[in-house]
Design an enzyme around this catalytic site. Structure first.
Site, mmCIF file in Angstrom:
data_model
loop_
_atom_site.group_PDB
_atom_site.id
_atom_site.type_symbol
_atom_site.label_atom_id
_atom_site.label_comp_id
_atom_site.label_asym_id
_atom_site.label_seq_id
_atom_site.Cartn_x
_atom_site.Cartn_y
_atom_site.Cartn_z
ATOM 1 N N PRO A 15 3.833 -10.839 112.363
ATOM 2 C CA PRO A 15 2.684 -11.336 113.111
ATOM 3 C C PRO A 15 2.314 -12.738 112.638
ATOM 4 O O PRO A 15 2.431 -13.032 111.445
ATOM 5 C CB PRO A 15 1.569 -10.350 112.770
ATOM 6 C CG PRO A 15 2.237 -9.158 112.209
ATOM 7 C CD PRO A 15 3.558 -9.587 111.666
ATOM 8 N N GLY A 40 3.891 -17.230 115.541
ATOM 9 C CA GLY A 40 3.816 -18.129 116.690
ATOM 10 C C GLY A 40 4.574 -17.662 117.922
ATOM 11 O O GLY A 40 4.973 -18.489 118.739
ATOM 12 N N LYS A 41 4.750 -16.353 118.075
ATOM 13 C CA LYS A 41 5.504 -15.872 119.232
ATOM 14 C C LYS A 41 4.729 -16.124 120.532
ATOM 15 O O LYS A 41 5.304 -16.498 121.539
ATOM 16 C CB LYS A 41 5.834 -14.381 119.062
ATOM 17 C CG LYS A 41 6.710 -14.131 117.826
ATOM 18 C CD LYS A 41 7.081 -12.699 117.663
ATOM 19 C CE LYS A 41 5.924 -11.796 117.287
ATOM 20 N NZ LYS A 41 5.307 -12.080 115.969
ATOM 21 N N THR A 42 3.409 -15.921 120.462
ATOM 22 C CA THR A 42 2.617 -16.092 121.679
ATOM 23 C C THR A 42 2.558 -17.565 122.080
ATOM 24 O O THR A 42 2.768 -17.896 123.252
ATOM 25 C CB THR A 42 1.184 -15.546 121.451
ATOM 26 O OG1 THR A 42 1.318 -14.244 120.919
ATOM 27 C CG2 THR A 42 0.406 -15.512 122.725
ATOM 28 N N HIS A 48 20.105 -16.460 92.049
ATOM 29 C CA HIS A 48 20.001 -15.278 92.912
ATOM 30 C C HIS A 48 20.209 -15.656 94.392
ATOM 31 O O HIS A 48 21.037 -15.068 95.086
ATOM 32 C CB HIS A 48 18.614 -14.651 92.705
ATOM 33 C CG HIS A 48 18.408 -13.383 93.457
ATOM 34 N ND1 HIS A 48 18.561 -12.148 92.894
ATOM 35 C CD2 HIS A 48 18.080 -13.155 94.757
ATOM 36 C CE1 HIS A 48 18.339 -11.214 93.795
ATOM 37 N NE2 HIS A 48 18.032 -11.810 94.945
ATOM 38 N N GLU A 49 19.475 -16.657 94.846
ATOM 39 C CA GLU A 49 19.552 -17.012 96.273
ATOM 40 C C GLU A 49 20.912 -17.606 96.628
ATOM 41 O O GLU A 49 21.444 -17.346 97.708
ATOM 42 C CB GLU A 49 18.419 -17.982 96.660
ATOM 43 C CG GLU A 49 17.007 -17.437 96.476
ATOM 44 C CD GLU A 49 16.781 -16.063 97.105
ATOM 45 O OE1 GLU A 49 17.525 -15.680 98.033
ATOM 46 O OE2 GLU A 49 15.876 -15.353 96.638
ATOM 47 N N HIS A 55 23.300 -14.806 97.318
ATOM 48 C CA HIS A 55 23.255 -14.296 98.701
ATOM 49 C C HIS A 55 23.968 -15.265 99.642
ATOM 50 O O HIS A 55 24.745 -14.866 100.515
ATOM 51 C CB HIS A 55 21.806 -14.193 99.190
ATOM 52 C CG HIS A 55 21.011 -13.095 98.565
ATOM 53 N ND1 HIS A 55 21.405 -11.784 98.575
ATOM 54 C CD2 HIS A 55 19.802 -13.108 97.939
ATOM 55 C CE1 HIS A 55 20.480 -11.032 97.965
ATOM 56 N NE2 HIS A 55 19.501 -11.819 97.565
ATOM 57 N N ASP A 93 16.205 -6.082 97.800
ATOM 58 C CA ASP A 93 17.639 -6.080 98.124
ATOM 59 C C ASP A 93 18.256 -4.691 97.990
ATOM 60 O O ASP A 93 18.963 -4.220 98.876
ATOM 61 C CB ASP A 93 18.391 -7.017 97.163
ATOM 62 C CG ASP A 93 17.983 -8.461 97.364
ATOM 63 O OD1 ASP A 93 17.465 -8.774 98.448
ATOM 64 O OD2 ASP A 93 18.193 -9.264 96.434
HETATM 65 P P1 ADP Z 1 2.267 -14.125 117.008
HETATM 66 O O1 ADP Z 1 2.255 -14.005 118.509
HETATM 67 O O2 ADP Z 1 3.642 -14.267 116.448
HETATM 68 O O3 ADP Z 1 1.503 -13.059 116.299
HETATM 69 P P2 ADP Z 1 0.662 -16.422 117.560
HETATM 70 O O4 ADP Z 1 1.511 -17.121 118.538
HETATM 71 O O5 ADP Z 1 -0.472 -15.608 118.113
HETATM 72 O O6 ADP Z 1 1.547 -15.485 116.624
HETATM 73 O O7 ADP Z 1 0.130 -17.472 116.499
HETATM 74 C C1 ADP Z 1 -1.224 -17.464 116.072
HETATM 75 C C2 ADP Z 1 -1.647 -18.866 115.730
HETATM 76 O O8 ADP Z 1 -0.896 -19.322 114.604
HETATM 77 C C3 ADP Z 1 -1.356 -19.864 116.819
HETATM 78 O O9 ADP Z 1 -2.440 -19.962 117.720
HETATM 79 C C4 ADP Z 1 -1.159 -21.157 116.052
HETATM 80 O O10 ADP Z 1 -2.404 -21.735 115.775
HETATM 81 C C5 ADP Z 1 -0.574 -20.698 114.733
HETATM 82 N N1 ADP Z 1 0.911 -20.818 114.678
HETATM 83 C C6 ADP Z 1 1.804 -19.804 114.496
HETATM 84 N N2 ADP Z 1 3.071 -20.287 114.456
HETATM 85 C C7 ADP Z 1 3.003 -21.611 114.641
HETATM 86 C C8 ADP Z 1 3.992 -22.662 114.714
HETATM 87 N N3 ADP Z 1 5.296 -22.428 114.580
HETATM 88 N N4 ADP Z 1 3.540 -23.921 114.921
HETATM 89 C C9 ADP Z 1 2.217 -24.171 115.052
HETATM 90 N N5 ADP Z 1 1.245 -23.232 114.977
HETATM 91 C C10 ADP Z 1 1.616 -21.965 114.777
#
Ligand code: ADP
Length: 624
Positions: free
Chosen positions: A238, A241-243, A446-447, A450, A529
């Site tokens: 979580p 930044g997927k959303t 270690h790294e 891998h 690991d």
């Molecule tokens: P997810 O959907 O993976 O849970 P979100 O997309 O909701 O994450 O990200 C939440 C907040 O975190 C975003 O509104 C942004 O402010 C910040 N964030 C997360 N990833 C990034 C990124 N790669 N670049 C810039 N901001 C990010």
């Protein structure tokens, strides 16, 4: 919302919003007689509201009735880790427990294994606000009005949103009191971001840029819809930044995006309404085509083979989704991007060819990406200053954590009535200590172990890094890592699993070779690991039909080590043999690449991070 009274004492709009999120998070197991759920609240300022909401979820009715089921919500306060820890242990004695955490990485490992589920609670969506206004206040509001409401401070919403007060009056009162953007709900939502200037997305960024070219060509009539990739599954922790990826992708492609998620579609509870809402989102995207349809929380659709409570609901919901993805109503022009935290929990049929057949995992950002994300959220502040120190100190942080750190620093500066300085950032950074050189060398060994094993076995190494600092506030953290590109098309044969095990154990094998021994770090925690390698070895024998015997039990690859009690002794012995053979194999690989290893230890110590290309070049050079 059907479980909660419209007139619950002391409940206002924010409490109902928090209730929606908490109820959605525990939807699958709320009817189970026992459960323990961890909720990570992204806006810690409002954690008390979520506490009240969790209370309402655990004790429906008017909140006063006492049933014989022992239930308890508690808050795990980062500022009081010891007391919180013992409170949490005590709370886990109850039948139904919800523990609210301020950050995911503050969940102690012994509590994490006791939790059935850990869910990050995101910012309330406009759909939830519309649902609450409809149900509690019997007022229909538009999506735009919902967004406007959500941009206001929750404390203010408590006073201004009242039964019977028209939404127009609510909004004008809020605006006249100039309270917008006080809660951080809509701050820095990334509405100016394009994929080109974003970081931390690895392959997903390349995929998105390809898609942008394809959509451009599609619009120009140069290619056909059949030539375009139509589906992507993004997984990852979580807050990675997927959303916002979906929004940035749409912006980069110059197409609109429609947002949907299981919890949004099921806001009214009935399966019929769910399917209707889901089809409506697909239809809306189709109307706007070419367009992107973003489906969040894909893992909450469940798996039709999962023998949990809601199997019949899930089966019908998944079948409905499959129909939509297959485009029985024609989905030409709609690219579906879905996101989830746990890809293993997704029904296999959703991931088949022609549906969401491309899967990219988003990892925690490395130091370089963290620096870029810091810059994005600094929005031009400290532009002339070096911020490497903060990129290093935020090791293990997600993009969302970084956004929160900057918000905290900005708030500090605001209180002091001046613009932000480095010292504000320093004050909010997780407390950290520089790792002594000797330990850092061990981490590098270690790294690189891998990395070398992976490269030697033909994996594509993206980067390898070590962290020069350790955070003092949390038990669970990465001190480095080797990150490999995912290989969605690879056949998962016996050899594939053996290679993965060899790569997992290679870190500690390298320690044995270069330091004379390894420590216990390789076996502590579910993500360690040796535990990962052990799970794979047992799965080969017990679950996947890739061992000496041909029986397969139902697969739950998320189980903890405790669940291996079911596994019989002879399977354990065979798994142990696999592990020993792969330790010997990793040993042989690293010995063969001794010269390259030594060179790479030095480079990693010096730079903290190396690209996959650099590692490959050193390995190839040494082999000449
Ligand atoms: P997810 O959907 O993976 O849970 P979100 O997309 O909701 O994450 O990200 C939440 C907040 O975190 C975003 O509104 C942004 O402010 C910040 N964030 C997360 N990833 C990034 C990124 N790669 N670049 C810039 N901001 C990010």
């Amino acid at each position: 919302m059907k479980f909660i009274s419209r007139t619950r004492p002391n409940f206002c709009l924010p409490d109902y919003l928090a209730y929606c999120s908490v109820a959605a998070a525990v939807r699958h197991i709320r009817r189970a007689p026992h459960f323990a759920v961890g909720l990570v609240i992204s806006q810690s300022a409002d954690i008390d509201t979520y506490y009240r909401a969790a209370h309402a979820v655990l004790k429906p009715g008017d909140g006063r009735r006492n049933s014989d089921v022992r239930t308890l919500p508690i808050i795990f306060k980062d500022a009081q880790p010891q007391t919180s820890h013992s409170n949490a242990i005590e709370a886990l004695e109850n039948d139904k427990v919800i523990i609210l955490f301020e950050r995911e990485d503050s969940i102690p490992p012994d509590i994490r294994v006791a939790l059935d589920l850990v869910v990050r609670i995101g910012i309330p969506t406009p759909e939830q606000a519309r649902g609450v206004m409809r149900w509690v206040y019997r007022t229909e509001i538009s999506g735009l009005q919902a967004k406007e409401l959500l941009a206001h401070d929750w404390e203010r919403l408590r006073h201004v949103v009242r039964p019977g007060r028209p939404i127009s009056r609510v909004l004008s009162t809020l605006t006249n009191h100039n309270t917008t953007v006080a809660s951080g709900l809509s701050e820095s939502d990334g509405s100016e971001l394009f994929l080109q200037n974003m970081a931390g997305y690895g392959e997903a960024r390349d995929w998105g840029l390809e898609l942008a070219t394809d959509i451009h060509d599609l619009k120009a009539g140069l290619i056909e819809w059949n030539d375009v990739d139509k589906g992507l599954l993004l997984s990852g922790p979580p807050g990675t930044g997927k959303t916002i990826y979906a929004d940035a992708l749409a912006r980069t492609c110059g197409v609109p995006v429609v947002h949907g998620s299981a919890s949004q579609w099921q806001a009214r509870g009935h399966l019929g309404d769910f399917l209707k809402a889901m089809r409506a989102s697909f239809a809306e995207a189709k109307k706007l085509a070419p367009a992107i349809l973003f489906i969040d929380e894909l893992d909450s659709f469940g798996d039709r083979n999962d023998e949990s409570n809601n199997q019949s609901y899930d089966t019908k919901a998944i079948n409905g989704l499959l129909e939509c993805l297959d485009g029985s109503q024609d989905r030409d022009g709609v690219v579906v991007v879905a996101a989830c935290n746990f890809p293993d929990r997704i029904d296999g049929a959703i991931l088949r060819s022609g549906r969401l057949d491309r899967h990219i995992r988003i990892e925690l950002p490395n130091a370089e990406a963290r620096e870029a994300i810091l810059r994005i959220h600094l929005r031009g502040e400290l532009a002339l200053e070096d911020i490497t120190e903060f990129a290093l100190a935020s090791v293990g942080a997600t993009g969302a954590d970084i956004a929160r750190l900057i918000r905290d620093a900005r708030r500090l500066a605001r209180r002091k009535k001046r613009s932000m300085l480095q010292q504000d950032l320093r004050a909010v950074m997780p407390k950290s200590e520089v790792i002594p050189r000797e330990n850092l060398y061990a981490n590098a060994v270690h790294e690189i172990g891998h990395a070398i094993a992976g490269v030697a076995l033909g994996l594509e190494l993206r980067h390898v890094e070590i962290s020069p600092v350790i955070r003092l506030t949390s038990d669970v953290q990465g001190l480095g890592g080797a990150c490999f590109a995912s290989r969605p098309w690879e056949r998962r044969t016996r050899q594939h699993y053996l290679d993965m095990i060899a790569v997992y154990v290679a870190g500690s094998v390298a320690e044995d070779i270069f330091l004379g021994s390894h420590d216990d770090g390789w076996a502590i925690g579910k993500a360690s690991d040796l535990q990962r390698a052990t799970r794979l070895a047992i799965d080969m024998e017990f679950v996947l039909g890739l061992g000496e015997h041909l029986f397969a039990h139902s697969s739950d690859i998320n189980r903890g080590m405790a669940e291996f009690r079911d596994v019989d002794q002879s399977t354990m012995l065979r798994a142990d043999r696999i592990l020993r053979e792969q330790v010997a194999r990793a040993h042989e690989i690293i010995e063969r690449h001794r010269e390259a290893s030594v060179k790479l230890h030095g480079e990693l110590l010096e730079h903290s991070g190396l690209s996959g290309e650099r590692v490959l070049a050193v390995v190839e050079e040494a082999m000449k």
